[in-house]
Design an enzyme around this catalytic site. Structure first.
Site, PDB file in Angstrom:
ATOM      1  N   ASP A 170       0.856   1.334 -21.191  1.00 41.25           N
ATOM      2  CA  ASP A 170       2.024   0.535 -20.832  1.00 41.25           C
ATOM      3  C   ASP A 170       2.186  -0.596 -21.842  1.00 41.25           C
ATOM      4  O   ASP A 170       1.536  -1.626 -21.763  1.00 41.25           O
ATOM      5  CB  ASP A 170       1.843  -0.017 -19.420  1.00 41.25           C
ATOM      6  CG  ASP A 170       3.046  -0.814 -18.919  1.00 41.25           C
ATOM      7  OD1 ASP A 170       4.001  -1.007 -19.690  1.00 41.25           O
ATOM      8  OD2 ASP A 170       3.016  -1.242 -17.752  1.00 41.25           O
ATOM      9  N   HIS A 180       4.796   2.630 -18.954  1.00 43.67           N
ATOM     10  CA  HIS A 180       5.102   1.750 -17.821  1.00 43.67           C
ATOM     11  C   HIS A 180       5.383   2.559 -16.560  1.00 43.67           C
ATOM     12  O   HIS A 180       5.071   2.121 -15.451  1.00 43.67           O
ATOM     13  CB  HIS A 180       6.301   0.864 -18.169  1.00 43.67           C
ATOM     14  CG  HIS A 180       6.604  -0.162 -17.123  1.00 43.67           C
ATOM     15  ND1 HIS A 180       5.673  -1.087 -16.708  1.00 43.67           N
ATOM     16  CD2 HIS A 180       7.734  -0.397 -16.389  1.00 43.67           C
ATOM     17  CE1 HIS A 180       6.209  -1.857 -15.771  1.00 43.67           C
ATOM     18  NE2 HIS A 180       7.451  -1.455 -15.564  1.00 43.67           N
ATOM     19  N   SER A 201       5.719  -3.078 -11.254  1.00 46.09           N
ATOM     20  CA  SER A 201       6.702  -3.674 -12.151  1.00 46.09           C
ATOM     21  C   SER A 201       7.370  -4.873 -11.478  1.00 46.09           C
ATOM     22  O   SER A 201       6.693  -5.786 -11.018  1.00 46.09           O
ATOM     23  CB  SER A 201       7.717  -2.613 -12.582  1.00 46.09           C
ATOM     24  OG  SER A 201       8.570  -3.083 -13.592  1.00 46.09           O
TER      25      SER A 201
END
Length: 376
Positions: A320, A353, A155
């Site tokens: 995601d 995610h 991320s």
């Protein structure tokens, strides 16, 4: 060695102070700063086995292991980093660094402004991914690391891993970019803005100077975290974990908690508001919004990545929807256009995610194989 021999699972949080000023991308300057960090394993004689782990929005330098006086506080990537794990600390010297502007030990809005003797608060400047990489490079200098074997993150941490390959192309051999994108979509920026507005319109925010008032904008933080959690999970994962289960067995026909998902979101929001700093949240989400290596190249990602010299591993997860595989494939194509060495893994994992934090056998096997093939 970072951990006592009597129990190698224990880790020690450390701080590095830098008295030379750092000029930030936005034009502001910090006259001095501190970086909180932890290390795991040992730096070899050739100093060739160092790996930097970059954390995402609400994590910290506490990547793995536990503290001797706080055994419940397990590092956020403990399933990945440690002896015998994919990022094996018997082979690698792993550094976890807390970014500038954080609320977990590095200099941030709650730190004392030397010019006023009071917390920086709203006066703390907006920081960027580029600023974090600059500070991490100074930490590497302090630790005697001229070149990282790899920089890895998921991320927002993956954005740092990518920026390392651009800011310091000669100081990184491998960049491992997991569940990320080269820039946020307008939808992602919109989610971040709603979260910021929740905080800034909280009556206890006081323009960012709530420290002086002895209060915390708890309501805004709770809502910001609830918004975030909705985006971190996939619809599949949410349905499997919570479904439409009713807490009371039947609708209450009121505005108390009916569904299990409501209970989960409120719990996460309440917990987050007890430990995370609102001013930090504002700045970290802005750093996410601003990250765009192609911005100075007319939006051309291929041109932006031409200076990279590292080999890359890019990992994405089909579930995601915040950073979908299509965004990772854009990055892969731009790297291949520059004839860089790129490995790409796209996993059909249900975690959304947050999948980069979970212990998926295929995911961990791929990381183990890639890291195991890095020559030291």
């Amino acid at each position: 060695m970072n951990a006592p021999e009597s129990n190698p699972a224990y880790v020690i949080a450390q701080k590095a102070r830098f008295d030379a000023p750092i000029r930030l991308k936005g034009g502001a300057e910090l006259p001095s700063f501190e970086i909180a960090y932890e290390t795991y394993g040992e730096l070899n004689a050739a100093k060739s086995n160092a790996v930097l782990v970059c954390h995402a929005l609400n994590a910290s330098h506490h990547v793995a292991g536990v503290y001797e006086d706080d055994k419940e506080n397990v590092g956020w990537w403990d399933n990945l980093v440690g002896p015998g794990k994919p990022l094996d600390t018997r082979r690698f010297f792993v550094v976890g660094s807390n970014y500038l502007g954080s609320c977990f030990g590095s200099t941030g809005p709650a730190s004392i402004n030397p010019a006023s003797g009071r917390p920086w608060g709203a006066e703390f400047p907006v920081v960027t991914v580029e600023d974090w990489v600059e500070a991490q490079a100074r930490l590497a200098d302090r630790l005697g690391i001229e070149r990282f074997a790899a920089v890895i993150g998921g991320s927002l941490g993956a954005m740092q891993a990518l920026q390392w390959a651009l800011s310091y192309p000669e100081r990184i051999r491998h960049s491992i970019v997991i569940a990320a994108a080269a820039r946020l979509s307008p939808q992602n920026i919109a989610f971040n803005e709603v979260a910021r507005q929740a905080i800034m319109t909280d009556p206890d925010f006081h323009g960012g100077h709530y420290y002086d008032k002895g209060v915390v904008p708890t309501r805004g933080l709770r809502i910001a975290r609830m918004i975030g959690h909705i985006t971190y999970l996939s619809g599949e994962a949410m349905a499997e974990k919570f479904g439409r289960l009713l807490r009371r067995g039947a609708p209450g026909f009121d505005f108390d908690i009916d569904f299990e998902i409501e209970s989960y979101l409120r719990y996460q929001g309440d917990k987050f508001s007890t430990y995370f700093d609102a001013n930090t949240y504002l700045r970290i989400t802005k750093a996410l919004d601003y990250f765009d290596p192609a911005a100075d190249f007319g939006g051309d990602l291929t041109k932006a990545l031409a200076r990279a010299r590292a080999a890359f591993l890019v990992v994405s997860f089909k579930s995601d929807w915040r950073f979908p595989p299509a965004r990772s494939r854009e990055l892969v194509r731009a790297l291949l256009d520059n004839r860089r060495i790129v490995s790409y893994l796209e996993l059909d994992a249900p975690g959304g995610h947050d999948a980069f934090l979970l212990e998926d056998e295929r995911y961990h096997a791929a990381l183990r194989a890639y890291l195991g093939n890095i020559e030291l």
